[in-house]
Design a protein around this motif. Structure first.
Motif, PDB file in Angstrom:
ATOM      1  N   PHE A  84      -5.226  20.607  -6.107  1.00  0.00           N
ATOM      2  CA  PHE A  84      -5.804  19.575  -6.956  1.00  0.00           C
ATOM      3  C   PHE A  84      -4.960  18.301  -6.862  1.00  0.00           C
ATOM      4  O   PHE A  84      -5.493  17.189  -6.724  1.00  0.00           O
ATOM      5  CB  PHE A  84      -5.863  20.079  -8.399  1.00  0.00           C
ATOM      6  CG  PHE A  84      -6.518  19.126  -9.358  1.00  0.00           C
ATOM      7  CD1 PHE A  84      -7.882  19.179  -9.586  1.00  0.00           C
ATOM      8  CD2 PHE A  84      -5.756  18.184 -10.043  1.00  0.00           C
ATOM      9  CE1 PHE A  84      -8.483  18.305 -10.470  1.00  0.00           C
ATOM     10  CE2 PHE A  84      -6.343  17.310 -10.931  1.00  0.00           C
ATOM     11  CZ  PHE A  84      -7.717  17.369 -11.151  1.00  0.00           C
ATOM     12  N   ALA A  85      -3.643  18.462  -6.922  1.00  0.00           N
ATOM     13  CA  ALA A  85      -2.741  17.316  -6.824  1.00  0.00           C
ATOM     14  C   ALA A  85      -2.867  16.631  -5.473  1.00  0.00           C
ATOM     15  O   ALA A  85      -2.850  15.394  -5.383  1.00  0.00           O
ATOM     16  CB  ALA A  85      -1.307  17.772  -7.051  1.00  0.00           C
ATOM     17  N   ALA A  86      -3.007  17.425  -4.408  1.00  0.00           N
ATOM     18  CA  ALA A  86      -3.153  16.850  -3.068  1.00  0.00           C
ATOM     19  C   ALA A  86      -4.411  16.002  -2.974  1.00  0.00           C
ATOM     20  O   ALA A  86      -4.411  14.925  -2.353  1.00  0.00           O
ATOM     21  CB  ALA A  86      -3.176  17.958  -2.018  1.00  0.00           C
ATOM     22  N   GLY A  87      -5.488  16.467  -3.588  1.00  0.00           N
ATOM     23  CA  GLY A  87      -6.723  15.682  -3.604  1.00  0.00           C
ATOM     24  C   GLY A  87      -6.549  14.370  -4.337  1.00  0.00           C
ATOM     25  O   GLY A  87      -7.022  13.317  -3.890  1.00  0.00           O
ATOM     26  N   ALA A  88      -5.841  14.403  -5.464  1.00  0.00           N
ATOM     27  CA  ALA A  88      -5.589  13.185  -6.243  1.00  0.00           C
ATOM     28  C   ALA A  88      -4.700  12.217  -5.467  1.00  0.00           C
ATOM     29  O   ALA A  88      -4.907  11.000  -5.492  1.00  0.00           O
ATOM     30  CB  ALA A  88      -4.952  13.540  -7.583  1.00  0.00           C
ATOM     31  N   MET A  89      -3.708  12.757  -4.767  1.00  0.00           N
ATOM     32  CA  MET A  89      -2.842  11.903  -3.949  1.00  0.00           C
ATOM     33  C   MET A  89      -3.631  11.260  -2.817  1.00  0.00           C
ATOM     34  O   MET A  89      -3.421  10.081  -2.486  1.00  0.00           O
ATOM     35  CB  MET A  89      -1.688  12.732  -3.376  1.00  0.00           C
ATOM     36  CG  MET A  89      -0.701  13.244  -4.413  1.00  0.00           C
ATOM     37  SD  MET A  89       0.551  14.321  -3.655  1.00  0.00           S
ATOM     38  CE  MET A  89       1.422  14.918  -5.115  1.00  0.00           C
ATOM     39  N   ALA A  90      -4.533  12.010  -2.217  1.00  0.00           N
ATOM     40  CA  ALA A  90      -5.370  11.466  -1.141  1.00  0.00           C
ATOM     41  C   ALA A  90      -6.257  10.342  -1.667  1.00  0.00           C
ATOM     42  O   ALA A  90      -6.479   9.338  -0.982  1.00  0.00           O
ATOM     43  CB  ALA A  90      -6.217  12.574  -0.526  1.00  0.00           C
ATOM     44  N   ALA A  91      -6.747  10.505  -2.899  1.00  0.00           N
ATOM     45  CA  ALA A  91      -7.584   9.470  -3.508  1.00  0.00           C
ATOM     46  C   ALA A  91      -6.803   8.168  -3.647  1.00  0.00           C
ATOM     47  O   ALA A  91      -7.325   7.078  -3.363  1.00  0.00           O
ATOM     48  CB  ALA A  91      -8.079   9.936  -4.876  1.00  0.00           C
ATOM     49  N   VAL A 111       0.837  -1.207   0.000  1.00  0.00           N
ATOM     50  CA  VAL A 111       0.000   0.000   0.000  1.00  0.00           C
ATOM     51  C   VAL A 111       0.869   1.253   0.000  1.00  0.00           C
ATOM     52  O   VAL A 111       0.610   2.201  -0.752  1.00  0.00           O
ATOM     53  CB  VAL A 111      -0.949  -0.006   1.222  1.00  0.00           C
ATOM     54  CG1 VAL A 111      -1.620   1.358   1.389  1.00  0.00           C
ATOM     55  CG2 VAL A 111      -2.000  -1.095   1.066  1.00  0.00           C
ATOM     56  N   ILE A 112       1.901   1.271   0.818  1.00  0.00           N
ATOM     57  CA  ILE A 112       2.787   2.441   0.894  1.00  0.00           C
ATOM     58  C   ILE A 112       3.489   2.679  -0.442  1.00  0.00           C
ATOM     59  O   ILE A 112       3.565   3.817  -0.925  1.00  0.00           O
ATOM     60  CB  ILE A 112       3.826   2.261   2.021  1.00  0.00           C
ATOM     61  CG1 ILE A 112       3.138   2.347   3.394  1.00  0.00           C
ATOM     62  CG2 ILE A 112       4.922   3.326   1.922  1.00  0.00           C
ATOM     63  CD1 ILE A 112       4.066   2.056   4.553  1.00  0.00           C
ATOM     64  N   ILE A 113       3.994   1.613  -1.052  1.00  0.00           N
ATOM     65  CA  ILE A 113       4.695   1.762  -2.336  1.00  0.00           C
ATOM     66  C   ILE A 113       3.754   2.300  -3.407  1.00  0.00           C
ATOM     67  O   ILE A 113       4.106   3.214  -4.164  1.00  0.00           O
ATOM     68  CB  ILE A 113       5.296   0.420  -2.776  1.00  0.00           C
ATOM     69  CG1 ILE A 113       6.454   0.024  -1.856  1.00  0.00           C
ATOM     70  CG2 ILE A 113       5.794   0.489  -4.220  1.00  0.00           C
ATOM     71  CD1 ILE A 113       6.964  -1.380  -2.080  1.00  0.00           C
ATOM     72  N   CYS A 114       2.550   1.742  -3.480  1.00  0.00           N
ATOM     73  CA  CYS A 114       1.587   2.189  -4.490  1.00  0.00           C
ATOM     74  C   CYS A 114       1.189   3.650  -4.281  1.00  0.00           C
ATOM     75  O   CYS A 114       1.148   4.436  -5.237  1.00  0.00           O
ATOM     76  CB  CYS A 114       0.343   1.305  -4.459  1.00  0.00           C
ATOM     77  SG  CYS A 114       0.604  -0.381  -5.064  1.00  0.00           S
ATOM     78  N   ALA A 115       0.914   4.009  -3.043  1.00  0.00           N
ATOM     79  CA  ALA A 115       0.486   5.376  -2.742  1.00  0.00           C
ATOM     80  C   ALA A 115       1.614   6.378  -2.985  1.00  0.00           C
ATOM     81  O   ALA A 115       1.387   7.444  -3.585  1.00  0.00           O
ATOM     82  CB  ALA A 115      -0.009   5.467  -1.300  1.00  0.00           C
ATOM     83  N   LEU A 116       2.825   6.048  -2.542  1.00  0.00           N
ATOM     84  CA  LEU A 116       3.948   6.962  -2.749  1.00  0.00           C
ATOM     85  C   LEU A 116       4.314   7.071  -4.231  1.00  0.00           C
ATOM     86  O   LEU A 116       4.674   8.159  -4.711  1.00  0.00           O
ATOM     87  CB  LEU A 116       5.170   6.484  -1.953  1.00  0.00           C
ATOM     88  CG  LEU A 116       5.090   6.645  -0.432  1.00  0.00           C
ATOM     89  CD1 LEU A 116       6.367   6.132   0.222  1.00  0.00           C
ATOM     90  CD2 LEU A 116       4.845   8.109  -0.041  1.00  0.00           C
ATOM     91  N   SER A 117       4.227   5.970  -4.966  1.00  0.00           N
ATOM     92  CA  SER A 117       4.510   6.005  -6.402  1.00  0.00           C
ATOM     93  C   SER A 117       3.506   6.903  -7.121  1.00  0.00           C
ATOM     94  O   SER A 117       3.887   7.723  -7.968  1.00  0.00           O
ATOM     95  CB  SER A 117       4.456   4.592  -6.987  1.00  0.00           C
ATOM     96  OG  SER A 117       5.475   3.780  -6.457  1.00  0.00           O
ATOM     97  N   ASP A 118       2.231   6.763  -6.766  1.00  0.00           N
ATOM     98  CA  ASP A 118       1.214   7.620  -7.377  1.00  0.00           C
ATOM     99  C   ASP A 118       1.462   9.081  -7.026  1.00  0.00           C
ATOM    100  O   ASP A 118       1.305   9.968  -7.878  1.00  0.00           O
ATOM    101  CB  ASP A 118      -0.182   7.197  -6.905  1.00  0.00           C
ATOM    102  CG  ASP A 118      -0.824   6.209  -7.860  1.00  0.00           C
ATOM    103  OD1 ASP A 118      -0.109   5.685  -8.739  1.00  0.00           O
ATOM    104  OD2 ASP A 118      -2.036   5.954  -7.739  1.00  0.00           O
ATOM    105  N   ALA A 119       1.831   9.340  -5.777  1.00  0.00           N
ATOM    106  CA  ALA A 119       2.098  10.719  -5.363  1.00  0.00           C
ATOM    107  C   ALA A 119       3.252  11.308  -6.173  1.00  0.00           C
ATOM    108  O   ALA A 119       3.193  12.465  -6.618  1.00  0.00           O
ATOM    109  CB  ALA A 119       2.416  10.763  -3.869  1.00  0.00           C
ATOM    110  N   ALA A 120       4.303  10.510  -6.391  1.00  0.00           N
ATOM    111  CA  ALA A 120       5.447  10.984  -7.178  1.00  0.00           C
ATOM    112  C   ALA A 120       5.049  11.244  -8.631  1.00  0.00           C
ATOM    113  O   ALA A 120       5.470  12.244  -9.233  1.00  0.00           O
ATOM    114  CB  ALA A 120       6.574   9.957  -7.120  1.00  0.00           C
TER     115      ALA A 120
END
Length: 220
Positions: free
Chosen positions: A163-170, A39-48
């Motif tokens: 907008f990016a923060a919202g997408a990262m939260a998603a 979960v952490i890898i997927c979320a951090l990768s998406d955030a990057a």
């Protein structure tokens, strides 16, 4: 706030779909195996990737479309390899989910005894590498998350990072729910036969996605 909610909505609409990454996260969640790391890898990768898109990497991809073509072939090759491994597991069988005493005592649970693990537990390193490959070798990530989301974020001007923060939260919400919520499917996957069926389905999905990746290249 509205800008962040718009990013949240678009992020969910792009990520909540049957794809190789989601299938892998779901399988790890059902196995209860290295879920937090996945979960952490997927979320951090998406955030990057989202940050890269908002920063302007999308313009680079649009200027060099051959990079996406390379990603398509690399992603298809990896997915076919993963499909072959899943097909082999489906053919050989031998996996089942055991449940610990806490789960057995929980309301509605019909299981008894055992340990909270699978019979064959994968090591952390291969799981991490697979997660990274399924994320970064997926060309749709660059088309959707970087190019499309980055372009839409640019329309919000100075609020594009909201907008990016919202997408990262998603992304974080989705992968957390998918990974840790999948454990409740375990009661239907306690037998080797159930796992063979699941792996067979995974193999079919991976092959289908791999074919869909290269069809635009072959047809173009």
């Amino acid at each position: 706030m509205l800008t962040a909610l718009a990013g949240l909505g678009l992020g969910l609409s792009l990520i909540v779909a049957i794809g190789a990454q989601n299938v892998f996260v779901l399988r790890q969640g059902i196995r209860r195996e290295h879920v937090l790391a996945v979960v952490i890898i997927c979320a951090l990768s998406d955030a990057a990737l989202i940050a890269a898109g908002v920063s302007g990497l999308g313009f680079v991809l649009s200027a060099a479309p051959w990079l996406v073509v390379v990603a398509r072939w690399a992603g298809a090759l990896f997915l076919l390899t993963y499909a072959a491994l899943a097909a082999r597991r489906a053919w050989r069988g031998g996996e089942e989910l055991e449940v610990d005493a806490t789960d057995a005592a929980s309301p509605g649970s019909r299981a008894t005894g055992g340990a909270s693990a699978t019979l064959t537990r994968s090591r952390l390193a291969p799981v991490i590498l697979t997660t990274l490959a399924l994320t970064w070798l997926n060309p749709h990530v660059y088309l959707d998350t970087v190019l499309m989301l980055g372009s839409i974020a640019a329309t919000h001007g100075d609020e594009r990072w909201l907008f990016a923060a919202g997408a990262m939260a998603a992304s974080l919400l989705w992968f957390t729910a998918l990974g840790f919520g999948a454990r409740y499917l375990g009661r239907w996957l306690r037998t080797p036969r159930s796992w063979r069926i699941l792996d067979a389905v995974i193999a079919v999905i991976m092959v289908t996605i791999a074919i869909s990746l290269v069809l635009p290249v072959l047809g173009g």
